[in-house]
Design an enzyme around this catalytic site. Sequence first.
Site, PDB file in Angstrom:
ATOM      1  N   ASP A  10       0.854  -1.201   0.000  1.00 16.39           N
ATOM      2  CA  ASP A  10       0.000   0.000   0.000  1.00 16.39           C
ATOM      3  C   ASP A  10       0.890   1.250   0.000  1.00 16.39           C
ATOM      4  OD1 ASP A  10       0.957  -0.592   2.601  1.00 16.39           O
ATOM      5  OD2 ASP A  10      -0.751   0.389   3.578  1.00 16.39           O
ATOM      6  N   HIS A 241       9.514  -0.152   9.253  1.00 14.83           N
ATOM      7  CA  HIS A 241       8.507  -1.220   9.269  1.00 14.83           C
ATOM      8  C   HIS A 241       8.674  -2.181   8.085  1.00 14.83           C
ATOM      9  CE1 HIS A 241       6.439   0.508  12.652  1.00 14.83           C
ATOM     10  NE2 HIS A 241       6.110   1.621  12.009  1.00 14.83           N
TER      11      HIS A 241
HETATM   12  C1  BDR Z   1       2.521  -0.554   8.679  1.00 12.05           C
HETATM   13  O1  BDR Z   1       1.437   0.347   8.458  1.00 12.05           O
HETATM   14  C2  BDR Z   1       1.715   1.179   7.348  1.00 12.05           C
HETATM   15  O2  BDR Z   1       1.519   2.518   7.669  1.00 12.05           O
HETATM   16  C3  BDR Z   1       3.147   0.957   6.981  1.00 12.05           C
HETATM   17  O3  BDR Z   1       3.353   1.055   5.584  1.00 12.05           O
HETATM   18  C4  BDR Z   1       3.461  -0.416   7.503  1.00 12.05           C
HETATM   19  O4  BDR Z   1       3.154  -1.390   6.524  1.00 12.05           O
HETATM   20  C5  BDR Z   1       3.171  -0.245  10.020  1.00 12.05           C
HETATM   21  O5  BDR Z   1       2.258  -0.463  11.052  1.00 12.05           O
HETATM   22 CA    CA Z   2       2.829  -0.813   4.173  1.00 13.72          CA
END
Ligand code: BDR
Ligand code: CA
Length: 314
Positions: A10, A241
């Site tokens: 995403d 992340h």
């Molecule tokens: C996840 O949530 C999204 O905002 C980031 O891309 C990552 O995949 C972190 O909690």
């Molecule tokens: Ca993500």
Amino acid sequence: MPRKIIIDTDPGVDDTMAIFFALCSPELDVIGLTTIFGNVDTELATMNALRLLEIAGRPDIPVAPGALNPLTKDFEGPVPFVHGADGQGDIDLPEPAGAPLDISAAQFIVEQVSANPGEITLAPVGPLTNIALALRLEPRIADWVDEVVLMGGNALVPGNASPAAEANIRNDPEAADLVFGADWQVTMVGLDVTLRVRMSPDDIADYATHGNPMSEHISRVLPHYRNYFESNYDVEGIFVHDSSAIAYLIAPELFQTRRWPIRVGTQGLGRGKTWPATGGHILPAWENRPLVNVCVGVDGERLVALEAERLREA
Ligand code: BDR
Ligand code: CA
């Protein structure tokens, strides 16, 4: 032989870094991107996936558009305060030249996995709707996928989208519970480790010196994202992340894991919480569930250095 992966994404600033990290890593062969709502809506995620592949000089990699909404509810909406309204730090990117495939993400996953049994790893770094839909479409993909290595969830630490839940899982807990419950090997790279991987301001500044289009793009998209972290967490720089899931695929020795069955809360305040059964008496809700490889420890400094090295050499 590089490992074939499909990144379900995403994008998203940290998704961008993860995609580039994978593309720069000879251990991995990115055979497609599938898109999903989360940081942005699915339509924008698809446009961004195309844009990122063009920046990387890899417009040959197909992009399949994913579901518009979670399995049981409407998408609650994007998070422009984290990733920018464009999902790319509000930098006004041109339209992509290419177009997505005219099959859905779930169809693409099923086609690729069926044609290459045992060879493909799924790397979801967004909500798990497409993966759950692919499982529904062809349950036998659970036998044919090599591994699912996902960024999401929180086993022993609080959430980030709510006190209980991590953002990807909270966006579609029903899908996540299906994915954690299917009979395949899932590795969960969640907040237990990603909040321990920090890119410092110096690490971030270094990307501007690499002199290639991917690092240059990263330097442009990071300021908005960094500002979100520095305003909302007690941190200088950003937490890493999605790239942590890619790092697990390349260098699993950087992580410590435990094997627990996971259930996902779908109700009330606990919606989206990943609950591991960590020991003792197993309650019926966790009985006969597969053991998930849950990342609980990480060498964050080496991970950040590995990602920077790969981008620097691009
Ligand atoms: C996840 O949530 C999204 O905002 C980031 O891309 C990552 O995949 C972190 O909690
Ligand atoms: Ca993500």
